[in-house]
Scaffold this active site. Structure first.
Site, PDB file in Angstrom:
ATOM      1  CE  LYS A  16      56.207  17.221  53.184  1.00  0.00           C
ATOM      2  NZ  LYS A  16      56.360  15.743  53.229  1.00  0.00           N
ATOM      3  NE  ARG A  91      57.201  17.272  59.897  1.00  0.00           N
ATOM      4  CZ  ARG A  91      57.853  17.447  58.749  1.00  0.00           C
ATOM      5  NH1 ARG A  91      57.966  18.637  58.219  1.00  0.00           N
ATOM      6  NH2 ARG A  91      58.380  16.413  58.150  1.00  0.00           N
ATOM      7  NE  ARG A 130      64.478  12.227  50.358  1.00  0.00           N
ATOM      8  CZ  ARG A 130      63.601  12.830  51.144  1.00  0.00           C
ATOM      9  NH1 ARG A 130      62.710  13.651  50.642  1.00  0.00           N
ATOM     10  NH2 ARG A 130      63.618  12.589  52.440  1.00  0.00           N
ATOM     11  NE  ARG A 163      65.950  14.374  54.488  1.00  0.00           N
ATOM     12  CZ  ARG A 163      64.696  14.838  54.464  1.00  0.00           C
ATOM     13  NH1 ARG A 163      64.300  15.632  53.484  1.00  0.00           N
ATOM     14  NH2 ARG A 163      63.843  14.522  55.416  1.00  0.00           N
ATOM     15  NE  ARG A 174      61.592  11.364  57.658  1.00  0.00           N
ATOM     16  CZ  ARG A 174      62.145  11.264  56.441  1.00  0.00           C
ATOM     17  NH1 ARG A 174      63.101  10.378  56.226  1.00  0.00           N
ATOM     18  NH2 ARG A 174      61.755  12.042  55.483  1.00  0.00           N
TER      19      ARG A 174
HETATM   20  P1  AP5 Z   1      60.310  14.347  47.946  1.00  0.00           P
HETATM   21  O1  AP5 Z   1      59.733  15.339  46.999  1.00  0.00           O
HETATM   22  O2  AP5 Z   1      61.717  14.553  48.403  1.00  0.00           O
HETATM   23  O3  AP5 Z   1      59.326  14.105  49.197  1.00  0.00           O
HETATM   24  P2  AP5 Z   1      58.930  15.038  50.415  1.00  0.00           P
HETATM   25  O4  AP5 Z   1      57.439  14.934  50.570  1.00  0.00           O
HETATM   26  O5  AP5 Z   1      59.508  16.402  50.267  1.00  0.00           O
HETATM   27  O6  AP5 Z   1      59.591  14.222  51.587  1.00  0.00           O
HETATM   28  P3  AP5 Z   1      60.491  14.682  52.819  1.00  0.00           P
HETATM   29  O7  AP5 Z   1      61.158  13.437  53.324  1.00  0.00           O
HETATM   30  O8  AP5 Z   1      61.395  15.803  52.461  1.00  0.00           O
HETATM   31  O9  AP5 Z   1      59.416  15.123  53.802  1.00  0.00           O
HETATM   32  P4  AP5 Z   1      59.575  15.224  55.310  1.00  0.00           P
HETATM   33  O10 AP5 Z   1      58.286  15.871  55.641  1.00  0.00           O
HETATM   34  O11 AP5 Z   1      59.883  13.959  56.009  1.00  0.00           O
HETATM   35  O12 AP5 Z   1      60.925  16.063  55.502  1.00  0.00           O
HETATM   36  P5  AP5 Z   1      61.260  17.512  56.018  1.00  0.00           P
HETATM   37  O13 AP5 Z   1      62.501  17.939  55.359  1.00  0.00           O
HETATM   38  O14 AP5 Z   1      60.067  18.406  55.955  1.00  0.00           O
HETATM   39  O15 AP5 Z   1      60.163  12.904  47.242  1.00  0.00           O
HETATM   40  C1  AP5 Z   1      60.650  11.725  47.873  1.00  0.00           C
HETATM   41  C2  AP5 Z   1      61.309  10.803  46.834  1.00  0.00           C
HETATM   42  O16 AP5 Z   1      60.321  10.329  45.908  1.00  0.00           O
HETATM   43  C3  AP5 Z   1      62.374  11.504  45.980  1.00  0.00           C
HETATM   44  O17 AP5 Z   1      63.399  10.583  45.733  1.00  0.00           O
HETATM   45  C4  AP5 Z   1      61.641  11.859  44.680  1.00  0.00           C
HETATM   46  O18 AP5 Z   1      62.505  11.908  43.574  1.00  0.00           O
HETATM   47  C5  AP5 Z   1      60.632  10.736  44.562  1.00  0.00           C
HETATM   48  N1  AP5 Z   1      59.356  11.151  43.964  1.00  0.00           N
HETATM   49  C6  AP5 Z   1      58.685  12.322  44.235  1.00  0.00           C
HETATM   50  N2  AP5 Z   1      57.531  12.390  43.541  1.00  0.00           N
HETATM   51  C7  AP5 Z   1      57.469  11.229  42.824  1.00  0.00           C
HETATM   52  C8  AP5 Z   1      56.493  10.681  41.915  1.00  0.00           C
HETATM   53  N3  AP5 Z   1      55.362  11.347  41.634  1.00  0.00           N
HETATM   54  N4  AP5 Z   1      56.720   9.465  41.391  1.00  0.00           N
HETATM   55  C9  AP5 Z   1      57.865   8.780  41.697  1.00  0.00           C
HETATM   56  N5  AP5 Z   1      58.824   9.239  42.550  1.00  0.00           N
HETATM   57  C10 AP5 Z   1      58.625  10.448  43.112  1.00  0.00           C
HETATM   58  O19 AP5 Z   1      61.530  17.241  57.557  1.00  0.00           O
HETATM   59  C11 AP5 Z   1      62.648  16.525  58.015  1.00  0.00           C
HETATM   60  C12 AP5 Z   1      62.740  16.587  59.533  1.00  0.00           C
HETATM   61  O20 AP5 Z   1      62.909  17.967  59.958  1.00  0.00           O
HETATM   62  C13 AP5 Z   1      61.502  16.114  60.298  1.00  0.00           C
HETATM   63  O21 AP5 Z   1      61.513  14.721  60.490  1.00  0.00           O
HETATM   64  C14 AP5 Z   1      61.611  16.916  61.606  1.00  0.00           C
HETATM   65  O22 AP5 Z   1      62.548  16.340  62.478  1.00  0.00           O
HETATM   66  C15 AP5 Z   1      62.159  18.254  61.139  1.00  0.00           C
HETATM   67  N6  AP5 Z   1      61.089  19.215  60.824  1.00  0.00           N
HETATM   68  C16 AP5 Z   1      60.857  19.819  59.609  1.00  0.00           C
HETATM   69  N7  AP5 Z   1      59.793  20.642  59.668  1.00  0.00           N
HETATM   70  C17 AP5 Z   1      59.335  20.572  60.944  1.00  0.00           C
HETATM   71  C18 AP5 Z   1      58.235  21.172  61.626  1.00  0.00           C
HETATM   72  N8  AP5 Z   1      57.384  22.004  60.990  1.00  0.00           N
HETATM   73  N9  AP5 Z   1      58.062  20.868  62.942  1.00  0.00           N
HETATM   74  C19 AP5 Z   1      58.897  20.038  63.589  1.00  0.00           C
HETATM   75  N10 AP5 Z   1      59.934  19.429  62.996  1.00  0.00           N
HETATM   76  C20 AP5 Z   1      60.161  19.682  61.690  1.00  0.00           C
END
Ligand code: AP5
Ligand code: ZN
Length: 218
Positions: A16, A91, A130, A163, A174
């Site tokens: 994402k 979410r 990552r 992270r 997660r």
């Molecule tokens: P990356 O692009 O970083 O993946 P991502 O989908 O953004 O993953 P996140 O871990 O950021 O998602 P998340 O939903 O857990 O975290 P968030 O910050 O929203 O890619 C991942 C890795 O793969 C990278 O190393 C990248 O280089 C590699 N990669 C990417 N594409 C690739 C490809 N095509 N091929 C090969 N490699 C690739 O949430 C974190 C926390 O915040 C949650 O757990 C929760 O506690 C809280 N939170 C956030 N939003 C909410 C909400 N709406 N409600 C409640 N709690 C929330």
């Protein structure tokens, strides 16, 4: 004027953040990542950050009321007029309902939901390898998408870090939380016919091509 009111949906590690950077550059819309907003609050040790940190470190969701308030405030800012890209929000079903309601109040609606699909074992590998830029949040991967110089962001020269919630045990939780609380949103949005499913296991450039094809010209 054509609007791009977009939601980017998919499990942790689906790409994402990686695709969000490309999408907002192409379509000229703001990137609204609740994860980035919460991490900034944690770093600045605000009341919000102190509350959110315990949930984030455990891989649990921050309470709906907290996150919904953040997004509603953000939607009041003028840069969202032409559209926005929601990343990591909604979410839960209550979050999706609150977003629909807030948009309705503005005479708008979600135009597309981009779902990135990736197998779980790949997700674990992606997240545990990552690294993220401290300054501009660009994600890298030690094996799949390494920066030119180890530990340094290609885009801005910022320092890369890992992270706190990218350990294997927290990643597994997660993913379980995603399956239970977030995956049902695909069906929720399917009802209004706005969902596009994209194979997120392909190379990042190919994933973006598919997204661009689904969204059409900017
Ligand atoms: P990356 O692009 O970083 O993946 P991502 O989908 O953004 O993953 P996140 O871990 O950021 O998602 P998340 O939903 O857990 O975290 P968030 O910050 O929203 O890619 C991942 C890795 O793969 C990278 O190393 C990248 O280089 C590699 N990669 C990417 N594409 C690739 C490809 N095509 N091929 C090969 N490699 C690739 O949430 C974190 C926390 O915040 C949650 O757990 C929760 O506690 C809280 N939170 C956030 N939003 C909410 C909400 N709406 N409600 C409640 N709690 C929330
Ligand atoms: Zn950077």
């Amino acid at each position: 004027m054509h609007q791009f009111n977009l939601v980017l949906l998919g499990p942790p590690g689906a790409g994402k953040g990686t695709q969000a950077g490309r999408i907002v550059a192409e379509y000229g819309i703001p990137h609204i990542s609740t994860g980035d907003i919460l991490r900034a609050a944690v770093k600045n040790q605000t009341a919000l950050g102190l509350e959110a940190k315990k949930y984030m470190d455990a891989g649990e969701l921050v309470p709906d009321s907290v996150v919904i308030g953040i997004v509603k405030d953000r939607l009041q800012e003028s840069d969202t007029q032409r559209g926005f890209l929601m990343d990591g929000f909604p979410r839960t079903i209550p979050q999706a309902e609150a977003l629909d309601e807030a948009l309705q109040g503005l005479g708008r609606a979600i135009t597309k939901v981009i779902v990135l699909l990736v197998d779980e074992e790949i997700l674990v590998k992606r997240l545990t390898g990552r690294r993220i830029c401290r300054s501009c949040q660009t994600p890298y991967h030690v094996m799949f998408t390494p920066p030119e110089q180890e530990g340094v962001c290609d885009k801005c020269g910022g320092e890369l870090y890992q992270r706190d919630d990218d350990t294997e045990a927290t990643v597994r939780n997660r993913l379980a939380v995603y399956r239970k609380q977030t995956e049902p949103l695909i069906e929720y949005y399917d009802r209004s016919g706005v969902v596009v499913r994209i194979d997120g296991a392909q190379e990042a450039e190919k994933v973006f091509e598919d997204i661009r094809e689904a969204l059409g010209p900017a």
